[in-house]
Design a protein around this motif. Structure first.
Motif, short mmCIF file in Angstrom:
data_model
loop_
_atom_site.label_atom_id
_atom_site.label_comp_id
_atom_site.label_asym_id
_atom_site.label_seq_id
_atom_site.Cartn_x
_atom_site.Cartn_y
_atom_site.Cartn_z
N LEU B 88 0.79 -1.31 -0.03
CA LEU B 88 0.12 0.12 -0.01
C LEU B 88 0.90 1.31 0.22
O LEU B 88 0.47 2.20 -0.64
CB LEU B 88 -0.80 -0.02 1.35
N LEU B 128 -8.26 6.22 3.27
CA LEU B 128 -7.40 4.97 3.29
C LEU B 128 -6.18 5.71 2.92
O LEU B 128 -4.90 5.13 3.50
CB LEU B 128 -7.80 4.01 2.23
N ALA B 131 -4.44 7.12 6.00
CA ALA B 131 -3.98 6.27 6.72
C ALA B 131 -2.55 5.72 6.17
O ALA B 131 -1.75 5.49 7.34
CB ALA B 131 -4.83 5.16 7.06
N ALA B 132 -2.51 5.34 4.92
CA ALA B 132 -1.31 5.02 4.66
C ALA B 132 -0.06 5.94 4.63
O ALA B 132 1.03 5.77 5.09
CB ALA B 132 -1.50 4.66 2.90
N HIS B 135 0.77 5.95 8.39
CA HIS B 135 1.44 4.74 8.63
C HIS B 135 2.98 4.96 8.37
O HIS B 135 3.94 4.50 9.45
CB HIS B 135 1.01 3.43 7.98
N PRO B 192 -6.94 -0.06 11.03
CA PRO B 192 -6.05 -0.35 9.72
C PRO B 192 -5.50 -1.97 9.92
O PRO B 192 -5.27 -2.62 9.06
CB PRO B 192 -4.75 0.51 9.79
N LEU B 195 -7.89 -4.13 8.45
CA LEU B 195 -7.81 -4.36 6.94
C LEU B 195 -6.55 -5.07 6.53
O LEU B 195 -6.69 -6.01 5.46
CB LEU B 195 -7.78 -2.86 6.39
#
Lengths: 443, 223
Positions: B88, B128, B131-132, B135, B192, B195
């Motif tokens: 990702l 999303l 969030a990536a 991260h 996350p 997922l």
């Protein structure tokens, strides 16, 4: 005309291996028979015949190497089963985990030990099954993680007793001569490997990802072993936990015995097996573990043993009087005489060791070495140095080598990418090895 | 690898699991933790989750948003779906400068997994991506010093010689902390970690990677 025919047959042999139309071992057997026939050897007879000399005498020519391989594979299987290599990697990650370079250098050292025991794909698995994902988990890029294991195994190659026996048998020099050269080659390979890790870590940096991969099977997916057996071995390891600290020196036992006490190779390897059994396996499981791992070792040792049977035949074929007589003038004409030219020309020919090329000692290179020696073109130790130097390239950078394929794919990169990443370093190591050869044997 | 398979039973299990459960599972799959006591792993997972959330709360008060603070961010349309792997985002720390790369095709795959699991509303596309980025921001922070504090809190003893105690690195704990950080900083309605576990289930459901590390690789042949 005979020489041209033999060279054509060799070219066809390389083509068959390169295009993978035939497994290397089968291609070498066919090539041996073809070379012998072209050289005018009779089909049958006691002296210099295809059936008697090439097939019957050639097949067991590397028998001592085959026994050493089986014992090395047995020790490697025991080290895997007892969790010796994985314990070493785990400790390295625990001590240096925040510094990817430290972890990579640690795995490199473990790979040297594994390479010194079995070499090739089994060594890559021993060090890489835990080492490669562990390096990636702490931020080493996948290409460098695979390359680290490969340069480690190659750095262990000069200390590998099996390799000493093979070069001694194939080139026809005493083990002490092999040892003399390889002990001087070791620091070169060590520095080359460290340079690869430190420079590439600096170039590529650290990498952390949000990534999801297919969960690895228990035991890391080691090839050649059925899934049930892998799962059972992993479960046994889990029950036993880490190998005790005194078992972690197992890979050093055969090396110290052979180098320090000058004990021959086979007993040194047997001593390593006994030490691993005594230190890493519970008493009650000792005999069953010994037998089970020995049988597993036959699985692992089968491909190289088959290859060495074929190489023995090829060596017998190129040493037939007809072949020597035909090839010597050709090889003499193209082989440089002066030490400087020797280094320059054979440094330029390094790529011929890749893709199962004619300078691969574990293939057609054995035949080339045979011709160079039997034709009196170079002294045998010089040919040994040349082939050991090429061995550093093909052991790391050849995308058709099993350990390169395994380590690259396990890290999630293409073998060709590993080749591009490592070749500048292995080429430099080979050139240094050739210079060492010229200095030691051609002055 | 465009349409993810639907391992329905796994989605139900993941949905019912807590972050702590999922984090402990993720740690158990991390190399070097084979055979580790599950309670020990759960304890480390709990500590890493708490650390990641705390890091997010501290960063929230800071000047930069997720993915910012000096790292160059690149969006790539392809490259995230590899044989046997869904990538990702990645953070690259190099002497030339830090870089974060986000892969749109992998985010689309993750969206597809979320839809298939019935969590579509919990993982909107923009959230999303956020969030990536978060991260990778967490990885960047851990790489630049916070990792030592995480190690201190995990308190794993790698070596003890009398009074001398050497703290050990816990592989995978930084990943758990990064997930917790992203969960706290991003606008996702579900963790996350859930997922990640669901994507792993689709990959496992698909079976072994045809191009990946192979049991089919022949063993033992010399170089």
């Amino acid at each position: 005309m005979t020489a041209l025919g033999i060279l054509l047959a060799m070219a066809v042999g390389v083509g068959l291996m390169l295009t993978r139309r035939l497994p290397t071992a089968f291609a070498l057997v066919l090539l041996s028979v073809a070379v012998a026939l072209i050289a005018g050897a009779p089909l049958t007879g006691e002296e210099g015949s295809v059936v008697g000399t090439v097939v019957q005498e050639g097949a067991p020519r590397l028998a001592a190497t085959m026994v050493a391989i089986l014992l090395g594979c047995w020790l490697g299987t025991l080290m895997s089963e007892a969790g010796i290599a994985s314990t070493l990697v785990r400790k390295i990650v625990e001590f240096g985990g925040e510094r990817p370079s430290v972890v990579a250098v640690g795995v490199f050292l473990v790979a040297i030990l594994c390479g010194a025991i079995t070499g090739s794909a089994p060594a890559a698995m021993l060090a890489g099954v835990v080492g490669i994902p562990a390096m990636i988990a702490v931020g080493v890029t996948p290409t460098v993680a695979a390359g680290t294991v490969l340069v480690g195994i190659a750095a262990g190659l000069p200390l590998e007793l099996i390799n000493w026996q093979f070069l001694s048998d194939a080139i026809g020099v005493p083990v002490s001569t092999v040892q003399h050269f390889q002990l001087r080659m070791f620091p070169i390979a060590l520095v080359g490997g460290l340079a690869y890790i430190l420079v590439e870590m600096r170039r590529k940096g650290a990498r952390h990802t949000w990534a999801v991969r297919v969960p690895a099977p228990a035991g890391g997916g080691g090839p050649g072993r059925p899934a049930g057996r892998r799962a059972r071995a992993a479960e046994r390891r889990r029950r036993r936990g880490d190998a005790p600290w005194y078992a972690l020196v197992t890979p050093l036992v055969p090396i110290v015995l052979a180098l320090g006490l000058e004990i021959p190779i086979v007993p040194s390897l047997i001593a390593g097996v006994v030490y691993a059994l005594l230190t890493a396996v519970p008493w009650r499981d000792m005999t069953s573990t010994a037998l089970r791992t020995l049988y597993q070792a036959f699985d692992v040792a089968a491909p190289p043993i088959v290859l060495f049977i074929a190489i023995g035949m090829l060596l017998a074929a190129v040493n037939l009087p007809g072949a020597v007589q035909a090839l010597s003038p050709v090889v003499t004409a193209i082989s440089p005489g002066s030490p400087w030219l020797f280094v320059l020309v054979f440094a330029a020919l390094v790529p011929l060791a890749l893709y199962r090329g004619p300078m691969n000692i574990f293939g057609l290179g054995a035949g080339v070495a045979g011709v160079l020696i039997s034709g009196g073109i170079y002294p045998a130790p010089a040919v040994l140095g040349m082939m050991a130097s090429y061995g550093q390239v093909l052991g790391v950078s050849d995308p058709t080598s099993t350990q390169t394929v395994w380590a690259s794919q396990y890290a999630g990169v293409r073998p060709e990418r590993s080749m591009l990443s490592t070749l500048p370093y292995t080429w430099a190591v080979a050139v240094a090895g050739l210079a060492l050869t010229a200095f030691l044997y051609l002055r | 690898m465009t349409a993810p398979p639907r391992p329905g039973a796994d989605y139900g299990r993941i949905s019912a699991a807590s972050d702590e459960d999922l984090a402990a599972e993720l740690l158990a799959l991390t190399p070097t933790h084979e055979g580790r006591d599950p309670e020990q792993l759960r304890d480390w997972a709990r500590t890493a989750l708490a650390f990641g959330r705390e890091l997010a709360d501290t960063a929230r008060a800071g000047p930069a948003g997720p993915g910012g603070a000096g790292a160059e961010v690149t969006d790539r349309a392809t490259g995230g779906l590899r044989p046997g792997e869904v990538l990702l985002a990645e953070y690259l720390h190099r002497a030339a400068g830090d870089r974060v790369i986000v892969y749109a095709d992998a985010l689309d795959y993750a969206r597809g997994v979320a839809e298939a699991a019935g969590w579509g509303r919990d993982y909107p596309r923009a959230a999303l991506r956020g969030a990536a980025l978060a991260h990778e921001e967490a990885h960047r922070m851990l790489h630049r010093g916070h990792g030592r504090e995480l190690r201190r809190r995990l308190g794993h003893t790698a070596l003890r010689l009398g009074p001398l105690r050497v703290r050990g690195h816990v592989a995978g704990a930084d990943e758990i902390a990064a997930h917790a950080y992203a969960g706290r900083r991003g606008a996702l309605r579900r963790s996350p970690l859930a997922l990640t576990a669901a994507i792993a289930a689709t990959l496992a459901h698909r079976g072994p990677d045809q191009h990946g590390p192979g049991p089919r690789t022949t063993s033992g042949d010399r170089p």
